[in-house]
Design an enzyme around this catalytic site. Structure first.
Site, PDB file in Angstrom:
ATOM      1  N   GLY A 332      -2.207  -0.719  -4.915  1.00 16.04           N
ATOM      2  CA  GLY A 332      -1.141   0.148  -4.439  1.00 16.04           C
ATOM      3  C   GLY A 332       0.261  -0.429  -4.487  1.00 16.04           C
ATOM      4  O   GLY A 332       0.458  -1.584  -4.171  1.00 16.04           O
ATOM      5  N   THR A 333       1.228   0.356  -4.900  1.00 16.06           N
ATOM      6  CA  THR A 333       2.600  -0.135  -4.929  1.00 16.06           C
ATOM      7  C   THR A 333       3.530   0.953  -4.401  1.00 16.06           C
ATOM      8  O   THR A 333       3.063   1.953  -3.849  1.00 16.06           O
ATOM      9  CB  THR A 333       2.991  -0.563  -6.359  1.00 16.06           C
ATOM     10  OG1 THR A 333       4.221  -1.285  -6.293  1.00 16.06           O
ATOM     11  CG2 THR A 333       3.140   0.617  -7.301  1.00 16.06           C
ATOM     12  N   VAL A 334       4.823   0.753  -4.541  1.00 23.72           N
ATOM     13  CA  VAL A 334       5.778   1.727  -4.030  1.00 23.72           C
ATOM     14  C   VAL A 334       6.116   2.756  -5.106  1.00 23.72           C
ATOM     15  O   VAL A 334       6.051   2.472  -6.295  1.00 23.72           O
ATOM     16  CB  VAL A 334       7.070   1.049  -3.542  1.00 23.72           C
ATOM     17  CG1 VAL A 334       6.761   0.074  -2.430  1.00 23.72           C
ATOM     18  CG2 VAL A 334       7.789   0.344  -4.673  1.00 23.72           C
TER      19      VAL A 334
END
Length: 400
Positions: A332-334
């Site tokens: 997961g990232t932004v």
């Protein structure tokens, strides 16, 4: 409208809108704030991708802000150093590729923005200098990286008092504020040449890598034609390889052949069809996606009707396919997006790859270096095999 993973970043974008800025301006400001307040996912040492929609021309363009491997890094070098296996070790200094995030933000502002960098980076500079309250989710991810940061060169600066900040505690990063000021005044050259570039190269070499100042000085972003595909009257856009956006488009094309509307939206039958469509799409993408500057990537052929029909026919409504690889390991990232009053839109994602990346912090810089080089294969037969000055298979995929 602005959407991000942090209220401070969202507010930075909205403030730009209130002053008359456009979607690109808002996204640069918000993305810079995220590099300060959510270092667990993104930062100046990472990469970025963006899609920009220009309302006046109804044109979508793709910005590839991913970095390339060092010129001196080869599979033979890894083998000589005893590094073997399927991929580059994710926390080794050899996993550091040139950080492309700063160039991407500067290029987005220059081509589509209307405000100067010093205004767009002002909120990020303020939060780095004065500090910000760490949010609960960020605090949880930060705590998971304590061992990494404690063992990485320079990583201890992210562990004030010897531990990760807890939710609600204020974290200051004056080193990062100083670097952001340099970029605000000098643009991308202030990052890719001179003091910062020297610090980055030195940190990587001292940690056992081979990135040098020439690798940073030679970095450029690229503007590309995005890929798109129809889905039930809507056209969906993704960035082209070396990113895996093609997987999302292929999955939509496969799923379009099923009567999903007749199924319970949260029921197992519908979810099964979507999951299998995505697994097949990821498997196809992983077999061909690589840096098109090094090897031709037949992205368009993946979306051809005959191929889509053949893949769709493999899905059994009663059971899961045993062979698709599915998605690569995820961390997961932004993600951020914005639409301004004129209808211009930006969809953007910037990432360190796995959390704080390698955890390596260049002296006096206040940011960790990504580990995107772990996305390379060490299989000589793979199109994504490690090679000098090459972009790796990239998991980040903003859509539009």
């Amino acid at each position: 409208m602005v959407a991000t993973s942090q209220p401070l970043a969202t507010e930075a974008g909205l403030a730009i809108f209130r002053e008359g800025g456009n979607a690109a301006d808002a996204m640069v400001a918000a993305c810079a704030v995220l590099a300060v307040v959510e270092p667990t996912s993104t930062g100046l040492g990472g990469d970025g991708w963006a899609l920009h929609y220009e309302a006046a021309t109804r044109r979508v363009t793709s910005l590839n802000g991913t970095g390339r491997s060092p010129a001196a890094l080869t599979s033979a070098r890894l083998e000589a150093e005893g590094i073997v296996g399927r991929s580059v070790p994710p926390r080794h200094a050899h996993a550091v590729t040139v950080p492309g995030c700063v160039a991407a933000l500067c290029d987005l502002a220059a081509r589509h923005g209307s405000f100067p960098l010093r205004r767009l980076l002002a909120p990020a500079i303020r939060f780095a200098e004065e500090g910000f309250p760490v949010t609960p989710v960020t605090a949880a991810f930060w705590a998971r990286s304590e061992a990494l940061l404690g063992g990485a060169p320079g990583g201890g600066m992210f562990l004030p008092g010897g531990r990760a900040p807890r939710a609600g505690e204020r974290f200051r990063n004056p080193d990062l504020a100083r670097i952001l000021r340099r970029i605000a005044e000098g643009g991308a050259d202030a990052f890719y040449r001179g003091e910062v570039a020297c610090a980055v190269a030195c940190a990587v070499r001292e940690a056992g890598g081979c990135l040098d100042e020439a690798d940073l000085a030679g970095h450029v972003s690229t503007w590309d034609e995005p890929l798109s595909a129809p889905y039930r009257g809507v056209r969906v856009w993704e960035c082209p390889p070396n990113g895996q956006g093609i997987a999302a488009l292929l999955a939509l094309r496969i799923a379009e052949g099923f009567d999903l509307a007749s199924l319970d939206p949260l029921g197992s039958a519908r979810l099964h069809l979507l999951i299998e469509s995505m697994r097949l799409a990821f498997t196809e993408a992983r077999a061909v996606v690589a840096d098109p500057a090094h090897i031709p990537v037949p992205a368009a052929s993946l979306l051809e009707e005959a191929r889509v029909r053949a893949l769709r026919a493999r899905i059994d409504p009663a059971c899961a396919l045993p062979d698709p690889q599915g998605p690569p390991p995820g961390h997961g990232t932004v993600y951020l997006c914005a639409v301004d009053g004129a209808g211009n839109a930006v969809s953007i994602a910037c990432s360190n790859y796995q959390g704080f990346g390698t955890g390596i912090v260049p002296a006096g810089c206040g940011f960790t270096l990504q580990n995107r080089g772990a996305g390379f294969s060490l299989d000589p037969a793979s199109p994504n095999v490690l090679a000098p000055r090459k972009r790796s298979f990239h998991t980040v995929m903003p859509g539009m």
